[in-house]
Design an enzyme around this catalytic site. Structure first.
Site, PDB file in Angstrom:
ATOM      1  N   HIS A 103       2.081   1.860  -3.409  1.00  0.00           N
ATOM      2  CA  HIS A 103       1.060   2.519  -4.246  1.00  0.00           C
ATOM      3  C   HIS A 103       1.062   4.032  -3.992  1.00  0.00           C
ATOM      4  O   HIS A 103       0.963   4.834  -4.914  1.00  0.00           O
ATOM      5  CB  HIS A 103      -0.346   1.986  -3.933  1.00  0.00           C
ATOM      6  CG  HIS A 103      -0.589   0.592  -4.418  1.00  0.00           C
ATOM      7  ND1 HIS A 103      -0.598   0.261  -5.744  1.00  0.00           N
ATOM      8  CD2 HIS A 103      -0.842  -0.562  -3.745  1.00  0.00           C
ATOM      9  CE1 HIS A 103      -0.840  -1.036  -5.878  1.00  0.00           C
ATOM     10  NE2 HIS A 103      -0.988  -1.556  -4.681  1.00  0.00           N
ATOM     11  N   THR A 159       0.838  -1.208   0.000  1.00  0.00           N
ATOM     12  CA  THR A 159       0.000   0.000   0.000  1.00  0.00           C
ATOM     13  C   THR A 159       0.872   1.258   0.000  1.00  0.00           C
ATOM     14  O   THR A 159       0.576   2.234  -0.700  1.00  0.00           O
ATOM     15  CB  THR A 159      -0.916   0.004   1.254  1.00  0.00           C
ATOM     16  OG1 THR A 159      -1.673  -1.196   1.239  1.00  0.00           O
ATOM     17  CG2 THR A 159      -1.841   1.197   1.284  1.00  0.00           C
TER      18      THR A 159
END
Ligand code: NAD
Ligand code: ZN
Length: 342
Positions: A43, A40
């Site tokens: 990202h 995450t």
């Protein structure tokens, strides 16, 4: 204090001086010792479409960490200064129907630490006391710092009984897939076949206890099944890749009545051979986060009784070298990357 901040709406992260976090009456302030980089975070670093619609800048990111309590809010009774802790990264509202029926992991109003509010890539992080987990002192700091993704793996692997079952794990060398393999082995699965496209990560999946790992770009699952002398398909599928190809391959090799945990985030365009799924009588379960807090209980007890996930930790560096950590994550030749804040 120092923090790794998503300061601008573009690729990158910036090490900055930011104000100390506020500590509410029901919060604790944690002095971070180690934090781990999650997919995450990558990202957010890359500033992809998901990050652009999710992250408000500036934001201190990070939700995998371990540290020590240095301040408690006036209403906090269960924790004290000096406790070595980590925290569940999803803050549940406590009032929605799911929270009230004990399913906080699928709360209607989840707030993510390091995603929707400031996180743990910092010298200090403030979190609601309900999320704080004090973990047995015999479990090393490094391992505690990755209990968030370990919890994803545990939730994925333990959603269906695995004893004596043949298990396929797609995305077997990603940190979560690799830890799911270790858990499946630990709880008594029979054959565990990993499917993984990265050569570096194939080795990681093998280290974590897979019976065999195939690279679907080079050989087939059917061939691996033959080599393992499997006659029917897999009883359990743990989808940890987020790849439509891997999921399709998994569906094709499930045994009738099989059960699948879906953790990997499949794109909206993923095509499914529905008749295969229906005629085989498969069960699919979406996995989000960790069950609060049963998954945490299971993780701690498994770690205390011999589960070893340490091979998944492949890189360690000081937080000031965070850029190197994100470079290695981007290139993919790694398991978990740990940042040291001491
Ligand atoms: P990761 O991207 O590091 O690992 C995925 C692995 O899948 C990689 O090693 C990659 O080489 C492999 N892979 C890609 N295509 C493949 C294919 N066709 N066949 C076999 N393997 C293939 O991700 P991670 O951090 O281990 O997380 C796993 C997945 O779970 C990701 O999709 C992530 O977005 C998702 N995730 C979901 C939750 C949740 O709560 N549901 C939480 C965290 C992560
Ligand atoms: Zn809720």
């Amino acid at each position: 204090m120092k923090a790794i901040v998503k300061a601008k709406a573009e690729k990158g992260l910036w090490l900055q001086d930011v104000p100390m976090p506020q500590v509410g009456v029901n919060d604790v302030l944690i002095k971070v010792k180690k934090s781990a980089i999650c997919g995450t975070d990558l990202h957010i670093y890359k500033w992809d479409a998901w990050a652009q619609k999710t992250i408000n800048t500036p934001m201190t990111i990070g939700h995998e960490y371990v540290g020590e309590i240095v301040e408690v809010g006036s209403e906090v009774v269960n924790y004290k200064l000096g406790d070595r802790v980590t925290a569940e990264g999803h803050i549940a509202c406590g009032f929605c129907r799911n929270c009230r029926r004990g399913r906080k992991h699928i709360c209607d109003n989840t707030v993510g630490i390091g995603v929707n509010r400031d996180g743990g890539f910092a010298e200090y992080v403030s979190v609601p006391v309900e999320n704080v987990m004090k973990i047995d002192a015999s479990i090393p700091d490094e391992v505690v710092s990755i209990m968030d993704p370990l919890g994803n793996a545990a939730h994925t692997a333990l959603s269906f009984p695995l004893v004596g079952e043949d298990v396929i794990v797609t995305g077997a060398g990603g940190p979560i897939g690799a830890m799911a393999i270790a858990i499946a082995r630990f709880v008594g699965a029979n054959n565990i076949l990993g499917s993984e496209t990265s050569e570096y990560r194939i080795k990681l999946a093998e280290k974590m206890g897979a019976t065999k790992v195939v690279n679907p770009l080079q050989s087939s699952i059917s061939q691996a099944m033959e080599e393992m002398q499997m006659v029917s398909g897999f009883d359990i599928g743990l989808e940890c890749s987020g790849s439509p190809y891997a999921f399709k391959d998994m569906l094709a090799h499930m045994y009738n009545g099989g059960k699948i945990s879906l953790l990997g985030l499949l794109p909206e365009t993923t095509q499914v051979e529905w008749d295969r799924l229906i005629f085989k009588g498969l069960t699919l379960k979406g996995i989000y986060g960790r069950e609060m807090y049963e998954t945490w209980y299971h993780m701690e007890k498994m770690l205390l009784s011999g589960l070893d996930v340490t091979p998944v930790i492949t890189h360690r560096m000081h937080y000031t070298d965070f850029q190197k950590g994100f470079d290695v994550m981007e290139e993919g030749n790694c398991g978990k990357v740990i940042l040291d804040w001491e």
